[in-house]
Design a protein around this motif. Structure first.
Motif, PDB file in Angstrom:
ATOM      1  N   GLY A  13      -5.546  -1.447  -1.677  1.00 40.42           N
ATOM      2  CA  GLY A  13      -4.688  -0.280  -1.533  1.00 40.42           C
ATOM      3  C   GLY A  13      -5.412   0.988  -1.960  1.00 40.42           C
ATOM      4  N   THR A  15      -4.950   4.484  -3.159  1.00 42.44           N
ATOM      5  CA  THR A  15      -3.874   5.320  -3.645  1.00 42.44           C
ATOM      6  C   THR A  15      -4.012   6.699  -3.049  1.00 42.44           C
ATOM      7  N   LEU A 306       7.767 -13.694  -8.931  1.00 41.20           N
ATOM      8  CA  LEU A 306       7.988 -12.395  -8.298  1.00 41.20           C
ATOM      9  C   LEU A 306       9.276 -11.767  -8.822  1.00 41.20           C
ATOM     10  N   SER A 314      12.682  -3.078 -12.044  1.00 44.24           N
ATOM     11  CA  SER A 314      13.957  -2.405 -11.853  1.00 44.24           C
ATOM     12  C   SER A 314      15.059  -3.449 -11.766  1.00 44.24           C
ATOM     13  N   ARG A 437       3.630  10.836 -10.702  1.00 43.32           N
ATOM     14  CA  ARG A 437       3.551  11.157  -9.270  1.00 43.32           C
ATOM     15  C   ARG A 437       4.911  11.443  -8.670  1.00 43.32           C
TER      16      ARG A 437
ATOM     17  N   CYS B  93      11.471  -1.645  -6.375  1.00 48.16           N
ATOM     18  CA  CYS B  93      10.757  -1.924  -7.619  1.00 48.16           C
ATOM     19  C   CYS B  93       9.389  -1.245  -7.549  1.00 48.16           C
ATOM     20  N   ASN B  95       6.892  -1.451  -9.419  1.00 51.28           N
ATOM     21  CA  ASN B  95       5.713  -2.235  -9.804  1.00 51.28           C
ATOM     22  C   ASN B  95       5.365  -3.295  -8.761  1.00 51.28           C
ATOM     23  N   LEU B  96       6.126  -3.369  -7.678  1.00 51.52           N
ATOM     24  CA  LEU B  96       5.808  -4.337  -6.625  1.00 51.52           C
ATOM     25  C   LEU B  96       5.246  -3.602  -5.419  1.00 51.52           C
ATOM     26  N   ASP B  97       4.541  -4.336  -4.555  1.00 48.07           N
ATOM     27  CA  ASP B  97       3.977  -3.673  -3.388  1.00 48.07           C
ATOM     28  C   ASP B  97       5.006  -3.615  -2.254  1.00 48.07           C
ATOM     29  N   GLN B 100       6.312  -7.035  -0.914  1.00 47.94           N
ATOM     30  CA  GLN B 100       7.167  -7.696  -1.904  1.00 47.94           C
ATOM     31  C   GLN B 100       8.534  -7.024  -1.965  1.00 47.94           C
ATOM     32  N   ARG B 139      -0.197  -3.505   0.934  1.00 53.00           N
ATOM     33  CA  ARG B 139      -0.330  -4.111  -0.377  1.00 53.00           C
ATOM     34  C   ARG B 139      -0.398  -3.077  -1.478  1.00 53.00           C
ATOM     35  N   GLN B 140      -0.101  -1.802  -1.159  1.00 56.38           N
ATOM     36  CA  GLN B 140      -0.113  -0.824  -2.237  1.00 56.38           C
ATOM     37  C   GLN B 140       1.243  -0.811  -2.910  1.00 56.38           C
ATOM     38  N   LYS B 141       1.207  -0.478  -4.201  1.00 59.12           N
ATOM     39  CA  LYS B 141       2.439  -0.510  -4.967  1.00 59.12           C
ATOM     40  C   LYS B 141       3.329   0.655  -4.583  1.00 59.12           C
ATOM     41  N   SER B 143       4.982   2.467  -6.464  1.00 63.55           N
ATOM     42  CA  SER B 143       4.816   3.603  -7.378  1.00 63.55           C
ATOM     43  C   SER B 143       3.814   4.615  -6.837  1.00 63.55           C
ATOM     44  N   SER B 144       2.921   4.184  -5.939  1.00 63.97           N
ATOM     45  CA  SER B 144       1.906   5.111  -5.430  1.00 63.97           C
ATOM     46  C   SER B 144       2.375   5.821  -4.156  1.00 63.97           C
TER      47      SER B 144
END
Lengths: 437, 259
Positions: A13, A15, A306, A314, A437, B93, B95-97, B100, B139-141, B143-144
């Motif tokens: 990923g 960012t 998971l 959350s 962010r 969520c 913290n999940l990608d 997910q 696959r990036q979280k 949060s990003s």
């Protein structure tokens, strides 16, 4: 173990900087999602650096700390690097690593278990009493100790998840309560010694050198096969996978590090070979290794794992997704207390006996410290089982190295406490960075 | 328009204790169309959405889905019909990608093990069908991601399950200009793919940009449901604020309130 830590750069990923979203989203190249090609090494590296800059440090501080500390202590006290000390380090840290592994599950939910130390003491006391006073066979006694752990976890988890008492208070009360239970079980502080050879073997015996090599070979082949199969499957489906070079480096690193460790541990470390021979991989290493594999599998590859991350990230989103949040909470506490029981069994085996201090004093704080130093967040949602191992080794190296340098317990505690504080600070700051962010 | 609407609500009443929030509300949503649900704060939009989603059971009225009367008592009932609701707070969520999050609670498994590869393929296919190009890696979280990208993920999550009706609660409220345009484009594409879309919005520009029909609520009553091409900006504002606009809307609000 270190190889699992290097799983980090797996997710390619990149960012995105929030500032340039507006433009890049409009002119985004359609090829990117339409046909995902394997990212180059350079891109992977850049993605990793980006994530670190964004505050997702993972296990990096623990690994770096471990290397720095080892170099530091071996320069000042060459005996630190000796075979005997290396083996000691592993057996010393095993009990607290097992407890820390359990704490990772609870910390992932953003909860805490302050009673894990004394829970391990209660389980160790149950083990010792059944073995020594009632003459139970070792498997019966160990099973009873684990069952005790499960019941404790069920109780704590239900109080937290169903009754709704904050875990801090529940486990603080249990911290005091279990201390009392240990005293009651041990008849006001007698020391129950353990003579069962199987239980004693856990923390005191070693694998034969040949078995050590066989075990390493088995692990290496299994690890390589899993990694290659997964990568093949992904590339066959046209999904972005790990480049083969990185895969080879990762597998190579496991083999080399494992071989160095096994070779070191297989050398004679007895001071007087004529009296007794002392060589081989300590038995606790495969025990911890098996727990690490099981824990990592549960968290990373099953939907239960998971859901643990989801509830930690959350709870509301998890609830709306139809996840039984209360069940996940209770299960995490059960796992935590069961692993505390394993820690208790290891501690009892290592001490050859159980007394009211088993699982007491600094055991819990060192275990929490291990998990946090390894990179598990106190705010929930971030952490892995391998963190407990890495952090546990850092704590053990500090304790062991400072002991060799002749510092008093007071200084050791103060330094370990400061390291925990620094780790928690890093955790809090990286959380702020991701939240910005 | 002779075909049966996908969703038809008739005479919906809902009260919370002494407060009657919805009086005799009607709403229709057709496949392939975007129906904007507008109304001032407290007009009952959110309550109506929760009734559609099965969070609040209705006190009276008919809930027709594909022409058949149905009972929706829980979010599970709604999901079984093919109704997905994207709430304003998204419920992702961090913290999940992306994959997910899209499959959370409904993961694909092979035996005990999560089938990541299949889920990633399905997620990629869904995003592709929505022509989403803004997400670099699945696959990036989360949060990003930016606000618009998060909204995209939440919408894609709702579409993933072959849903027929997607209700979006103020999807553009917290977004900048460029991201709003993107999300609206996505909303339009959902309808073009044959889904019925109900869009809640405060922003008249958004409404006229994508909506085929506009349903206006005023103090818990349906003021009017009209084709977007038949009304002007000003008329819709009047419907929202006064409940009527010329011939449109509640003709005698005082009589209505007494009834």
């Amino acid at each position: 173990m270190t190889a699992l830590a290097s799983e980090q750069p797996e997710q390619p990923g990149k960012t995105e900087q929030p500032g340039k979203n507006g433009t890049s989203e409009r002119t985004g190249e359609p090829e990117k999602t339409a046909r995902p090609t394997g990212p180059g090494l350079a891109e992977l590296g850049r993605g990793y650096l980006d994530r670190i800059r964004a505050g997702e440090l993972g296990s990096l501080p623990a690994v770096a700390g471990l290397v720095v500390l080892c170099v530091f202590f071996s320069l000042l006290r060459p005996v630190f690097l000796s075979n005997l000390n290396f083996a000691n380090l592993l057996t010393q840290s095993a009990g607290s690593i097992a407890i820390a592994m359990g704490l990772v599950f609870v910390l992932l939910l953003g909860e805490i278990d302050l009673s894990a130390g004394y829970a391990s003491g209660v389980c160790a006391a149950v083990l010792a009493i059944l073995l020594t006073n009632h003459g139970w066979p070792w498997y019966g006694a160990v099973a009873a100790a684990l069952l005790t752990g499960a019941v404790i976890g069920l109780l704590l988890g239900t109080l937290v998840a169903k009754v709704g008492i904050p875990s801090f208070v529940v486990t603080l009360a249990a911290f005091l309560g279990f201390q009392g239970v240990v005293l009651m079980l041990l008849k006001e502080g007698t020391n129950v010694s353990i003579k069962d050879p199987t239980v004693l073997a856990i923390a005191n015996n070693n694998l034969s050198p040949v078995l050590g090599w066989l075990l390493l070979a088995g692990c290496a082949v299994g690890y390589a096969a899993l990694q290659v199969r997964r990568s093949r499957d992904r590339s066959r489906r046209g999904l972005a996978g790990t480049p083969p070079v990185l895969l080879a480096v990762r597998i190579g690193a496991v083999v080399v590090l494992g071989a160095v460790a096994v070779d070191l541990l297989n050398q004679e470390r007895s001071r007087n070979v004529l009296v007794s021979s002392l060589k081989g991989v300590p038995l606790v290493v495969p025990v911890i290794g098996a727990l690490l594999l099981l824990g990592t599998f549960t968290l990373q590859r099953t939907n239960f794992g998971l859901h643990v991350y989801a509830v930690g990230g959350s709870p509301e989103a998890a609830r709306r997704a139809g996840i039984n949040v209360a069940f996940i909470r209770i299960a995490a506490f059960v796992i935590c207390s069961c692993l505390a029981a394993v820690g208790g069994v290891i501690a009892a085996s290592r001490g050859n006996s159980v007394d009211p201090n088993t699982g007491g004093s600094n055991v819990l704080l060192l275990a929490v410290g291990s998990a946090v130093i390894g990179g598990t967040s106190l705010f929930g949602g971030r952490g892995r089982v391998v963190d407990a191992v890495l952090g546990g080794l850092v704590v053990a190296v500090i304790q062991n190295g400072m002991g060799l340098m002749g510092y008093s317990s007071g200084v050791k505690y103060a330094v370990t406490g400061s390291v925990l504080l620094v780790a928690a600070g890093v955790d809090a700051m990286s959380r702020r960075r991701t939240a910005q962010r | 328009m002779t075909e049966t609407p996908l969703l038809e609500l008739r005479g919906i009443d809902k009260r919370f204790g002494p407060v009657q929030v919805l009086h005799d509300v009607a709403l229709t949503a057709r496949a392939g169309e975007v129906t904007a649900l507008v109304g001032d704060n407290g007009a009952g939009k959110s309550t109506l959405v929760k009734c559609i989603g099965g969070i609040h059971p209705v006190d009276a009225g008919e809930y027709l889905f594909e022409g058949r009367p149905v009972q929706v008592h829980s979010p599970r009932d709604a999901a079984a019909l093919g109704v997905e609701i994207v709430y304003q707070d998204l419920a992702l969520c961090d913290n999940l990608d992306i994959v997910q999050n899209m499959f959370l609670g409904r993961e694909k498994r092979r035996g005990l093990v999560l089938d990541d590869a299949t889920m990633e393929e399905m997620a990629a296919a869904t995003l592709k069908s929505l022509s989403v190009r803004t997400v670099k890696s699945l696959r990036q979280k989360v949060s990003s991601l930016s606000g618009g990208q998060r909204q995209t993920v939440a919408i894609a999550k709702a579409v993933l399950w072959n849903s027929k009706l997607v209700v979006l609660d103020e999807p553009t409220a917290a977004l900048g200009v460029a991201q709003t345009a993107q999300v609206l484009e996505l909303v339009r594409r959902l309808a073009d793919n044959g889904l019925a879309v109900v869009l809640i919005s405060h922003n008249m520009n958004d409404v006229f940009a994508v909506a085929d029909r506009i349903a206006a609520l005023h103090l818990g009553r349906t003021a009017a449901q009209v084709r977007a091409s038949d009304v002007t900006h000003a008329q819709v504002v009047e419907l929202i604020t006064a409940g009527r606009s010329g011939d449109l809307g509640l003709q005698d609000t005082s009589k209505g309130a007494a009834a």
